[in-house]
Motif scaffolding. Sequence first.
Motif, PDB file in Angstrom:
ATOM      1  N   ILE A  32       0.808  -1.235   0.000  1.00  0.00           N
ATOM      2  CA  ILE A  32       0.000   0.000   0.000  1.00  0.00           C
ATOM      3  C   ILE A  32       0.833   1.273   0.000  1.00  0.00           C
ATOM      4  CG2 ILE A  32      -1.951  -1.047   1.244  1.00  0.00           C
ATOM      5  CD1 ILE A  32      -0.828   0.582   3.755  1.00  0.00           C
ATOM      6  N   TRP A  33       2.164   1.157   0.101  1.00  0.00           N
ATOM      7  CA  TRP A  33       2.959   2.364   0.326  1.00  0.00           C
ATOM      8  C   TRP A  33       3.032   3.245  -0.916  1.00  0.00           C
ATOM      9  CZ3 TRP A  33       6.149  -2.061   2.399  1.00  0.00           C
ATOM     10  CH2 TRP A  33       5.771  -2.347   3.720  1.00  0.00           C
ATOM     11  N   CYS A  34       3.173   4.536  -0.684  1.00  0.00           N
ATOM     12  CA  CYS A  34       3.172   5.535  -1.753  1.00  0.00           C
ATOM     13  C   CYS A  34       4.450   5.444  -2.597  1.00  0.00           C
ATOM     14  CB  CYS A  34       3.140   6.950  -1.163  1.00  0.00           C
ATOM     15  SG  CYS A  34       1.807   7.264  -0.017  1.00  0.00           S
ATOM     16  N   PRO A  35       4.422   6.024  -3.792  1.00  0.00           N
ATOM     17  CA  PRO A  35       5.650   6.142  -4.582  1.00  0.00           C
ATOM     18  C   PRO A  35       6.694   6.949  -3.805  1.00  0.00           C
ATOM     19  CG  PRO A  35       3.737   6.814  -5.879  1.00  0.00           C
ATOM     20  CD  PRO A  35       3.259   6.601  -4.479  1.00  0.00           C
ATOM     21  N   GLY A  36       7.904   6.433  -3.747  1.00  0.00           N
ATOM     22  CA  GLY A  36       8.967   7.171  -3.071  1.00  0.00           C
ATOM     23  C   GLY A  36       8.961   7.043  -1.566  1.00  0.00           C
ATOM     24  N   CYS A  37       8.053   6.255  -1.027  1.00  0.00           N
ATOM     25  CA  CYS A  37       8.068   5.976   0.413  1.00  0.00           C
ATOM     26  C   CYS A  37       9.223   5.019   0.685  1.00  0.00           C
ATOM     27  CB  CYS A  37       6.758   5.327   0.838  1.00  0.00           C
ATOM     28  SG  CYS A  37       6.775   4.818   2.572  1.00  0.00           S
ATOM     29  N   GLY A  38       9.933   5.243   1.772  1.00  0.00           N
ATOM     30  CA  GLY A  38      11.129   4.439   2.025  1.00  0.00           C
ATOM     31  C   GLY A  38      10.886   3.160   2.808  1.00  0.00           C
ATOM     32  N   ILE A  39       9.657   2.907   3.225  1.00  0.00           N
ATOM     33  CA  ILE A  39       9.426   1.741   4.084  1.00  0.00           C
ATOM     34  C   ILE A  39       9.818   0.454   3.357  1.00  0.00           C
ATOM     35  CG2 ILE A  39       7.694   0.420   5.360  1.00  0.00           C
ATOM     36  CD1 ILE A  39       6.173   3.095   5.779  1.00  0.00           C
ATOM     37  N   GLY A  40       9.453   0.384   2.071  1.00  0.00           N
ATOM     38  CA  GLY A  40       9.800  -0.813   1.292  1.00  0.00           C
ATOM     39  C   GLY A  40      11.301  -1.038   1.217  1.00  0.00           C
ATOM     40  N   GLY A  67      -0.075   1.962  11.669  1.00  0.00           N
ATOM     41  CA  GLY A  67       0.489   3.038  10.873  1.00  0.00           C
ATOM     42  C   GLY A  67       1.039   2.478   9.578  1.00  0.00           C
ATOM     43  N   CYS A  68       1.649   3.347   8.775  1.00  0.00           N
ATOM     44  CA  CYS A  68       2.188   2.872   7.493  1.00  0.00           C
ATOM     45  C   CYS A  68       3.227   1.784   7.738  1.00  0.00           C
ATOM     46  CB  CYS A  68       2.789   4.034   6.715  1.00  0.00           C
ATOM     47  SG  CYS A  68       1.531   5.235   6.190  1.00  0.00           S
ATOM     48  N   THR A  69       4.165   2.034   8.650  1.00  0.00           N
ATOM     49  CA  THR A  69       5.178   1.017   8.938  1.00  0.00           C
ATOM     50  C   THR A  69       4.543  -0.192   9.613  1.00  0.00           C
ATOM     51  OG1 THR A  69       6.698   2.849   9.277  1.00  0.00           O
ATOM     52  CG2 THR A  69       7.487   0.665   9.879  1.00  0.00           C
ATOM     53  N   ASN A 137      11.675   5.901  11.006  1.00  0.00           N
ATOM     54  CA  ASN A 137      11.395   7.280  11.410  1.00  0.00           C
ATOM     55  C   ASN A 137      11.241   8.159  10.171  1.00  0.00           C
ATOM     56  OD1 ASN A 137      11.228   9.812  12.480  1.00  0.00           O
ATOM     57  ND2 ASN A 137      13.212   9.793  13.503  1.00  0.00           N
ATOM     58  N   ASN A 138      10.012   8.608   9.938  1.00  0.00           N
ATOM     59  CA  ASN A 138       9.779   9.526   8.815  1.00  0.00           C
ATOM     60  C   ASN A 138       9.268  10.875   9.303  1.00  0.00           C
ATOM     61  OD1 ASN A 138       7.175   8.909   9.525  1.00  0.00           O
ATOM     62  ND2 ASN A 138       6.811   7.553   7.797  1.00  0.00           N
ATOM     63  N   PHE A 139       9.417  11.116  10.590  1.00  0.00           N
ATOM     64  CA  PHE A 139       9.102  12.416  11.207  1.00  0.00           C
ATOM     65  C   PHE A 139       7.623  12.753  11.240  1.00  0.00           C
ATOM     66  CE2 PHE A 139      13.420  13.945   9.414  1.00  0.00           C
ATOM     67  CZ  PHE A 139      14.094  13.462  10.509  1.00  0.00           C
ATOM     68  N   TYR A 141       3.150  11.281  11.159  1.00  0.00           N
ATOM     69  CA  TYR A 141       2.117  10.255  11.116  1.00  0.00           C
ATOM     70  C   TYR A 141       1.649  10.138   9.669  1.00  0.00           C
ATOM     71  CZ  TYR A 141       1.751  10.050  16.171  1.00  0.00           C
ATOM     72  OH  TYR A 141       2.020   9.852  17.501  1.00  0.00           O
ATOM     73  N   GLY A 142       1.980   9.032   9.022  1.00  0.00           N
ATOM     74  CA  GLY A 142       1.616   8.880   7.627  1.00  0.00           C
ATOM     75  C   GLY A 142       0.160   8.503   7.454  1.00  0.00           C
ATOM     76  N   MET A 143      -0.213   7.391   8.097  1.00  0.00           N
ATOM     77  CA  MET A 143      -1.523   6.820   7.803  1.00  0.00           C
ATOM     78  C   MET A 143      -2.680   7.756   8.148  1.00  0.00           C
ATOM     79  SD  MET A 143      -2.677   2.969   8.147  1.00  0.00           S
ATOM     80  CE  MET A 143      -1.621   2.534   6.800  1.00  0.00           C
ATOM     81  N   PRO A 216      11.978   8.506   4.042  1.00  0.00           N
ATOM     82  CA  PRO A 216      11.145   9.620   3.611  1.00  0.00           C
ATOM     83  C   PRO A 216       9.649   9.287   3.586  1.00  0.00           C
ATOM     84  CG  PRO A 216      12.239   8.633   1.720  1.00  0.00           C
ATOM     85  CD  PRO A 216      12.757   7.919   2.934  1.00  0.00           C
ATOM     86  N   CYS A 217       8.858  10.276   3.926  1.00  0.00           N
ATOM     87  CA  CYS A 217       7.424  10.227   3.678  1.00  0.00           C
ATOM     88  C   CYS A 217       7.138  11.369   2.715  1.00  0.00           C
ATOM     89  CB  CYS A 217       6.625  10.403   4.966  1.00  0.00           C
ATOM     90  SG  CYS A 217       4.857  10.619   4.644  1.00  0.00           S
ATOM     91  N   PRO A 218       7.296  11.109   1.423  1.00  0.00           N
ATOM     92  CA  PRO A 218       7.110  12.204   0.469  1.00  0.00           C
ATOM     93  C   PRO A 218       5.695  12.753   0.491  1.00  0.00           C
ATOM     94  CG  PRO A 218       7.335  10.086  -0.675  1.00  0.00           C
ATOM     95  CD  PRO A 218       7.660   9.843   0.769  1.00  0.00           C
ATOM     96  N   THR A 219       4.734  11.885   0.671  1.00  0.00           N
ATOM     97  CA  THR A 219       3.345  12.288   0.540  1.00  0.00           C
ATOM     98  C   THR A 219       2.943  13.323   1.579  1.00  0.00           C
ATOM     99  OG1 THR A 219       2.927  10.075  -0.271  1.00  0.00           O
ATOM    100  CG2 THR A 219       0.996  11.352   0.369  1.00  0.00           C
ATOM    101  N   LEU A 220       3.395  13.144   2.799  1.00  0.00           N
ATOM    102  CA  LEU A 220       2.868  14.000   3.862  1.00  0.00           C
ATOM    103  C   LEU A 220       3.901  14.857   4.557  1.00  0.00           C
ATOM    104  CD1 LEU A 220       0.525  11.225   5.044  1.00  0.00           C
ATOM    105  CD2 LEU A 220      -0.211  13.427   4.148  1.00  0.00           C
ATOM    106  N   TYR A 221       5.158  14.489   4.443  1.00  0.00           N
ATOM    107  CA  TYR A 221       6.162  15.303   5.121  1.00  0.00           C
ATOM    108  C   TYR A 221       6.932  16.154   4.115  1.00  0.00           C
ATOM    109  CZ  TYR A 221      10.110  16.680   8.010  1.00  0.00           C
ATOM    110  OH  TYR A 221      11.058  17.410   8.662  1.00  0.00           O
TER     111      TYR A 221
END
Lengths: 294, 99, 385
Positions: A32-40, A67-69, A137-139, A141-143, A216-221
């Motif tokens: 489910i993670w966004c493009p450019g999200c680093g969790i993967g 959460g996303c992670t 740590n993406n600084f 809350y993503g979800m 990184p959390c590009p979408t929200l941070y």
Amino acid sequence: MSSEWTNAELIQQYGIENPVMPYLRQDRLPHIWCPGCGIGTTVNCFTRALSESKLNLDEVVIVSGIGCTGRVAGYMNLDSFHTTHGRAIPFATGLKLANPKLKVVVYSGDGDLSAIGGNHLVHAARRNMDLMVVCVNNFTYGMTGGQVAPTTPLGPTQTTMPYGNFETPFNLPFLADACGAVYVARWTIYHVRQLAKAMKEGLEKKGFVFIEAMSPCPTLYSRRNRLGDGVDQVKYYKERSIIRNGADTKEVGLSFQGEIVVGKFVDRERPTWLESMNEHLGRVLGDKFTPYGV
Amino acid sequence: MSDQEGARKGKGGTVFVRVEVCKGCSFCIDFCPTHCLEFSHGYNKKGYHYPVLTRPEDCTGCDMCGQYCPDFAIFGVRLKDLEARQRAATPEPLIPSQP
Amino acid sequence: MHADPKGVMTGVHFIDGDHAACEGALAAGCRFVAGYPITPSTEVVERFAARIPEVGGCFIQMEDEIASSIAILGGAWAGKKVMTVTSGPGLSLMMEHVGYAAITETPCVFVDVQRGGPSTGLPTLPAQADMMQVRWGSHGDYMPIALSPSSPQECFDLMIRAFNLAELYRVPVFFMMDEVVGHMTERVVIPEASEIEVVERRLTAKRPGEYKVYGTDGSLVPEMTKAGDGHRIHVTGLTHDERGYPAMNAMAQDKLVRRLLAKINAHADQLVDVQTDGVEGADIVVVSFGITSRVATAAVDAARAQGYKVGHLRLIVCWPFPAKLFAELAGQVKAFVVPEINMGQMVLEVERAVAGRARVVSVPHPGGTVHEPAVITQAIVEAGR
Ligand code: SF4
Ligand code: SF4
Ligand code: SF4
């Protein structure tokens, strides 16, 4: 074969596959993670660590919070538990104490582990509970949509800090160190090899291991703070990271787009909670004591 | 396997890309140590550019791209490992050869 | 299966309800407890902490009730029988994990030694005011089991049943003590291990790949496994399918929630347990549970001495509520009198089951002590007019 191959086709034709695949629940992909999200990317590192560690994967358990992670557990081809918000560590504690043979990994986000789950983090470290904690740590809350986290540096805007964050963030390695973790490291997803190595060392270490993986959390941070895409954030990691193994964790706090001290900060020995219990009760109770989990 | 790769038998490496899984983040492109990947000109079905091995002679098969890719869409392999594992059949190339 | 003799302290003891409850848990095979101190329940875990090193198992005092209530769920998935122990304020903190236990179908026992509330209320004094909280306290629809012991002997006996039911139905089972039962010291007979029936976990014999963690094969309760057995299970608090994978849609929700309720409701007849005295042919039936049933016995005797035809019905299992039984009795009885140490909780269930076909008289008590028997007698007399 066209470019739309599946993993199975690749194995059939070439006898190879992406080395991450055997460790994933492939029937749950794409994730489910966004493009450019680093969790993967952290997941890649974790699978490399699993494969290097030579652990019996049937005895490795992964526990996530919310959460996303928190979704990592669900993608791993291990016994996996997606628990409640903030409570991955105490759930993992129960698993470990009820069956000490298990290797228990907690994989969750900064908000989950250090805000709602902060109390559990400090006490598990204090007890030297035999768990490896990976904190992505993406600084933010993503979800839930980009709210301020205990890790958000001073300055950037978050939906619940619309005029910029004025709260002092946690320095997570310092927190884990001060509470008694036996292994503390910080890497970013730029440092894939080092992060994988830290995870491997963490899997092999006995006691409370804390690995901070900046991601990184590009979408929200990033976008909200005009920091570009995921890759721009990883470029920032690349440019502003300084490797300082053994650094004093007091000195490794993070600032907005500032210098990032990465490295293995702590690696020491201390009896785990179970070792202490067995040693102590064995001494006090003698023959009456039934040693546990040994 | 492309002809080009065949000519380099045993040396260097190549990549496998699942074009439709890629989300165009460019991690693989930006952090490939030998800068041998570039974005495609075209788009995949989701509307993203995807990586293409434009300088295959520089690819070492180090799989850094695979370690970076958050979507598990690419990985690299050393040709000698690939040859060792490859079965009798010689399938078509998996990687689009032109950007 | 018989109990493991290691956990059974066979003999005649003079102990309080808290200690007896702990012995019941040990006899039932409980080998992992996580708890957090709270009056008036702490003696249960104190005894467990003292006994478990010899029996073989593990106790940990966690950093709070939230941690305790989920540590036991981790313990259950690692294969142990588990329990946590608390009182009202702690139970409030545990509610999220009651829901997690319900949706993940994790066998576990929550002991609640009830005290006066709301909030910190009366730490050292009794109440029975958590009855609705255990039924409805966690969000969403689920159906727990709740037992209510009224003596130290029952704290032992019913605790074994609590663990057995948790294994049979894979639900959180609440053990609803109160301060008086917890601190009351009486004779407790603990039988030989060979005389104690315990239910072991139904672990799957299926091989990895064949086993679905929430596959029911037509029954209502899935077979379980444990972490480390190679099944590579996924367990989530999200609505999930039979594989345990998140399935966030109305159809999956329908299937899961209906089954979670049905596995208890369909077995309600086997689950309910009441003790009756003179209910047959009675005009008035006093309905009680826990410590209040002992006070009510005196009240019933007094009313009978005045010539009233009074029966006494004690709920041993409070949830599921024996609605069918009350619906039957409603046609035969003029009135039900329901004393309880709260401002009227279980009486609502009685009213619902009776549905206006008999009078229902609540005898509430805000807590801090038990009822004066005379107050209950008075209510019986008024109901009989
Ligand atoms: S919201 Fe942020 S953290 Fe969550 S998946 Fe998207 S990029 Fe990643
Ligand atoms: S395998 Fe290595 S050299 Fe080849 S494209 Fe990937 S990162 Fe570049
Ligand atoms: S790293 Fe993966 S998702 Fe990102 S551009 Fe490369 S192949 Fe696509």
